[in-house]
Design a protein around this motif. Structure first.
Motif, PDB file in Angstrom:
ATOM      1  N   PHE A  15      22.186  13.532   2.768  1.00  0.00           N
ATOM      2  CA  PHE A  15      22.107  12.151   3.060  1.00  0.00           C
ATOM      3  C   PHE A  15      20.964  11.515   2.282  1.00  0.00           C
ATOM      4  CE2 PHE A  15      23.440  14.225   7.077  1.00  0.00           C
ATOM      5  CZ  PHE A  15      24.503  13.353   7.494  1.00  0.00           C
ATOM      6  N   PRO A  16      21.281  10.498   1.511  1.00  0.00           N
ATOM      7  CA  PRO A  16      20.373   9.673   0.539  1.00  0.00           C
ATOM      8  C   PRO A  16      19.234   9.214   1.223  1.00  0.00           C
ATOM      9  CG  PRO A  16      22.448   8.383   0.654  1.00  0.00           C
ATOM     10  CD  PRO A  16      22.634   9.833   1.277  1.00  0.00           C
ATOM     11  N   VAL A  17      18.042   9.229   0.647  1.00  0.00           N
ATOM     12  CA  VAL A  17      16.699   8.741   1.260  1.00  0.00           C
ATOM     13  C   VAL A  17      16.315   7.827   0.425  1.00  0.00           C
ATOM     14  CG1 VAL A  17      14.530   9.349   2.336  1.00  0.00           C
ATOM     15  CG2 VAL A  17      16.678  10.942   2.570  1.00  0.00           C
ATOM     16  N   TYR A  18      16.016   6.339   0.907  1.00  0.00           N
ATOM     17  CA  TYR A  18      15.595   5.325   0.036  1.00  0.00           C
ATOM     18  C   TYR A  18      14.338   4.602   0.741  1.00  0.00           C
ATOM     19  CZ  TYR A  18      20.110   5.740  -2.340  1.00  0.00           C
ATOM     20  OH  TYR A  18      21.137   6.258  -3.110  1.00  0.00           O
ATOM     21  N   CYS A  19      13.561   4.337  -0.081  1.00  0.00           N
ATOM     22  CA  CYS A  19      12.564   3.164   0.364  1.00  0.00           C
ATOM     23  C   CYS A  19      13.039   1.654   0.039  1.00  0.00           C
ATOM     24  CB  CYS A  19      11.135   3.191  -0.082  1.00  0.00           C
ATOM     25  SG  CYS A  19      10.017   1.961   0.456  1.00  0.00           S
ATOM     26  N   ASN A  20      13.464   0.791   1.189  1.00  0.00           N
ATOM     27  CA  ASN A  20      14.085  -0.276   0.964  1.00  0.00           C
ATOM     28  C   ASN A  20      12.934  -1.492   0.700  1.00  0.00           C
ATOM     29  OD1 ASN A  20      15.326  -2.829   1.204  1.00  0.00           O
ATOM     30  ND2 ASN A  20      15.767  -2.626   3.435  1.00  0.00           N
ATOM     31  N   TYR A  21      12.878  -1.903  -0.593  1.00  0.00           N
ATOM     32  CA  TYR A  21      11.838  -2.947  -0.857  1.00  0.00           C
ATOM     33  C   TYR A  21      12.148  -4.386  -0.605  1.00  0.00           C
ATOM     34  CZ  TYR A  21       8.818   0.294  -3.607  1.00  0.00           C
ATOM     35  OH  TYR A  21       7.678   1.277  -3.997  1.00  0.00           O
ATOM     36  N   ASP A  22      13.341  -4.548   0.001  1.00  0.00           N
ATOM     37  CA  ASP A  22      13.727  -5.578   0.355  1.00  0.00           C
ATOM     38  C   ASP A  22      13.157  -6.106   1.753  1.00  0.00           C
ATOM     39  OD1 ASP A  22      14.971  -6.333  -2.088  1.00  0.00           O
ATOM     40  OD2 ASP A  22      16.701  -5.725  -1.194  1.00  0.00           O
ATOM     41  N   ILE A  80       0.941  -1.112   0.089  1.00  0.00           N
ATOM     42  CA  ILE A  80       0.026  -0.135  -0.100  1.00  0.00           C
ATOM     43  C   ILE A  80       0.880   1.224  -0.036  1.00  0.00           C
ATOM     44  CG2 ILE A  80      -2.152  -1.091   1.099  1.00  0.00           C
ATOM     45  CD1 ILE A  80      -1.035   0.141   3.723  1.00  0.00           C
ATOM     46  N   TYR A  81       2.088   1.130   0.402  1.00  0.00           N
ATOM     47  CA  TYR A  81       2.958   2.311   0.393  1.00  0.00           C
ATOM     48  C   TYR A  81       4.521   2.103  -0.138  1.00  0.00           C
ATOM     49  CZ  TYR A  81       4.989   7.010   1.242  1.00  0.00           C
ATOM     50  OH  TYR A  81       5.629   8.129   1.123  1.00  0.00           O
ATOM     51  N   GLY A  82       5.062   2.484  -0.926  1.00  0.00           N
ATOM     52  CA  GLY A  82       6.278   2.147  -1.298  1.00  0.00           C
ATOM     53  C   GLY A  82       7.291   3.274  -1.611  1.00  0.00           C
ATOM     54  N   GLY A  83       6.779   4.663  -0.858  1.00  0.00           N
ATOM     55  CA  GLY A  83       7.573   5.851  -1.135  1.00  0.00           C
ATOM     56  C   GLY A  83       7.097   6.640  -2.275  1.00  0.00           C
TER      57      GLY A  83
END
Length: 279
Positions: A201-208, A126-129
């Motif tokens: 600072f890099p900002v990521y959504c971690n899909y793992d 439902i949410y991945g960034g």
């Protein structure tokens, strides 16, 4: 050492389920701090009786999300934390959650990481960034554009929610804690991660790494479910109001590029004034 910080106020059953899921982690290299902000439903006794491994920081009911998280982070820093992970109590995590978060944290030690969010009832993402277009005040939601074959690894985003947010110590040393004065409850997480990105600072959504939430149980959804004039006022001006105009103004002034500010503010105000009745 990784410290997990979980602010709670009542909802004992959610807290118990969350902590039980953390006990099942394949990677035990973390400690948990629960900030109990004056719960009245037996949460404190449950933590004492059932979760002796959890450190508890006690509030008086006035902390709300942001100050509660900050209190937990301060305690973790005293213990020598090198990474912090904020987690809401209405979250369930699979056994490999911490392992998958630390895997990418070790590969990208300066990055702020979030997780792919699933609906606890259906198991569907439902949410991945999202990536924000400040000029138009619109978001490009990654789940709408990423095919199944690319839903893995790290994906850059504009900001992240705090319900599964890994923060390296270097970020805290650089920009400090969450803004509890201007953003006491909602938007503090988006503000913090957007600010971290602006500071390099890099900002990521971690899909793992995935976690499960209960979207229908959020404060915003419950307020809108029982629409009233009082609810509308709380929506726009209450500390827990998802459309709080003051919070939105602070967030915009801190994060939106100045050249896009007038339209971003006007558009955002309009959405909040009418959105309560449309969703």
């Amino acid at each position: 050492m990784l410290y997990l910080v979980i602010p709670v106020f009542n909802r004992r059953a959610y807290t118990r389920a969350c902590l039980l899921s953390l006990r099942e982690q394949t990677c035990p290299e973390f400690r948990v701090i629960v900030v109990d902000d004056g719960s009245t439903d037996g949460t404190a006794q449950m933590l004492t009786d059932e979760f002796g491994e959890v450190e508890v920081v006690t509030g008086d009911g006035s902390l709300f999300w942001t100050a509660g998280v900050n209190a937990g982070i301060r305690r973790a820093l005293v213990h020598g934390a090198t990474r912090l992970l904020t987690l809401n109590n209405d979250v369930l995590v699979p056994p490999d959650f911490v392992e998958k978060m630390l895997l990418w944290a070790n590969r990208r030690p300066e990055a702020v990481l979030g997780a792919l969010e699933l609906d606890a009832a259906t198991g569907q993402p439902i949410y991945g960034g999202e990536r924000v277009n400040w000029r138009t005040n619109t978001s490009q939601y990654l789940l709408e554009e990423l095919p199944q074959t690319r839903r893995h690894g790290l994906h850059p985003v504009t900001y992240l929610p705090g319900r599964g947010l890994l923060i390296p110590l270097s970020v805290i040393e650089s920009i400090g804690l969450f803004d509890e004065q201007r953003l006491p409850h909602y938007m503090a997480d988006y503000d913090y991660t957007s600010g971290a990105r602006q500071h390099g600072f890099p900002v990521y959504c971690n899909y793992d790494a995935v976690l499960s939430t209960y979207p229908e149980e959020s404060g915003q959804q419950q307020t809108r479910r029982h629409r009233s004039l009082r609810g509308y006022y709380q929506h726009l001006f209450g500390i827990r109001g998802g459309g709080n105009l003051r919070n939105f103004t602070h967030f915009a002034l801190k994060n939106c590029p100045p050249r896009y500010m007038p339209y971003y503010l006007l558009n955002g105000y309009a959405r909040r004034l009418v959105g309560y009745f449309l969703h």
